[in-house]
Design an enzyme around this catalytic site. Sequence first.
Site, short mmCIF file in Angstrom:
data_model
loop_
_atom_site.label_atom_id
_atom_site.label_comp_id
_atom_site.label_asym_id
_atom_site.label_seq_id
_atom_site.Cartn_x
_atom_site.Cartn_y
_atom_site.Cartn_z
N CYS A 96 74.65 53.29 79.76
CA CYS A 96 75.72 53.92 80.55
C CYS A 96 75.79 55.43 80.26
O CYS A 96 75.29 55.90 79.24
CB CYS A 96 77.06 53.25 80.28
N CYS B 210 77.35 56.52 76.85
CA CYS B 210 76.52 56.32 75.65
C CYS B 210 75.28 57.23 75.65
O CYS B 210 74.80 57.62 74.60
CB CYS B 210 76.10 54.86 75.53
N ASP C 288 93.34 39.56 96.99
CA ASP C 288 94.10 38.38 96.55
C ASP C 288 95.26 38.18 97.53
O ASP C 288 95.45 38.96 98.45
CB ASP C 288 94.55 38.54 95.10
N ASP D 53 87.26 38.08 87.71
CA ASP D 53 87.86 39.41 87.74
C ASP D 53 88.73 39.50 86.51
O ASP D 53 89.30 38.50 86.08
CB ASP D 53 88.73 39.60 88.99
N HIS E 263 81.83 52.81 80.25
CA HIS E 263 81.06 51.98 79.33
C HIS E 263 81.47 50.51 79.43
O HIS E 263 80.62 49.62 79.51
CB HIS E 263 81.24 52.46 77.88
N CYS F 12 72.70 51.48 74.82
CA CYS F 12 73.45 51.23 76.06
C CYS F 12 73.02 52.28 77.08
O CYS F 12 72.89 53.46 76.76
CB CYS F 12 74.95 51.31 75.82
ZN LIG Z 1 77.72 52.54 77.04
#
Ligand SMILES: [Zn+2]
Length: 393
Positions: A323, A326, A93, A283, A352, A321
Amino acid sequence: MQKEFELVATDRHSKARRGCLTTAHGAIDTPAFIPIGTQGSVKGVSPRELRELNAQIVLGNTYHLFVRPGLDVIKHFGGLHNFMNWDGPILTDSGGFQIFSLAKLRKITEDGVEFQNHIDGTRAFISPEIAMEIQTALGGDITMTLDECVPYPCEYDYAAQSTEMTARWAKRCRQWKRLNSETAGRELAGPSTRRFADSFLFGIVQGATFENLRRENAQAIVDLDFDGYAIGGVSVGEPEDEMMRAVEWAELSLPGNKPRYAMGLGTPPQLLELIARGMDMFDCVLPTRLARNGTAFTAKGTVNLKNAEFILDKNPIEQNCACDACREFSRGYIRHLIKAEEILGLRLITLHNLHFYLNLMSQARTEIEQGTFDQFRKAFVAEYKTRDAVAIE
Ligand SMILES: [Zn+2]
């Protein structure tokens, strides 16, 4: 490598677009979410983990890096890519937003803005040209013009004058790049060396919550012919419907063949609504910032894992999920980590939450390609409710 933006598919029922930006450090599929690496680090997450999360780009905050460690250190390491060991695209930025929100004793003139940094009070001055020089030294693949982000609410007269100055500053950034793009950035060493000429320069549309200012400023910025366009000065405290309208007014002037970036946004439903309004890039601090107070994103809204209801909960943060948090850990265990202020707890929720945002963009891209984005958006927004009284700023 030639910088390029290509539209792959467009939605028939909304303004949603599926595109691809090619930068010197790789491709970015849009709609895209950009994790924020404020101080040259996405808080608690390594670049290797970002790659595993399928993040394609990170944001480096010019103001923070300029204040600490300073440009000489980053130049010594051959630019921000080398310094933080991230070989994918980086968006820098201009530093303007943080100067206006964090720094002290600002003095804004036509030349630029003088300020005292929030760490040790050292005085510094940033002009449109200096903002470009700093971003060149950082080695950003996507760079931004210097703008003034006015607060909400804002008097019309101040917003009008500020918006005109933002357009003049944008022109000076454009001019600086035209004059310097072949020579700038040569001091960056190492395998990630790229010419500054290959970087994108995005112009930023301001105009507060006033229709004529948003429309006029968007046209003025588009007339300067940038590689892409950002909408700034949104999510600064205004109600959501005013934010959406500000984006819609600006969008009317934006050319279809250039990427559009909605700055500093938003919640998961807001991202889908903004995609439907023709935005390509986002973002937002929410996935990382909320993780630090124990809040996780799910398809049914946010959950605060500090709540007592999760003490004995053996389920993952979200069923199915993919990730790491999880697949490997229970809500009850992560709750314990957060309550005990163990670093692993905030790391797991951060992983996550980033997965949730990045996966939402991946789903949106697939739905646009398949022509089902509008149904997907409506179903997602209906299902998603903010469960807790968590302040989502
Ligand atoms: Zn997750």
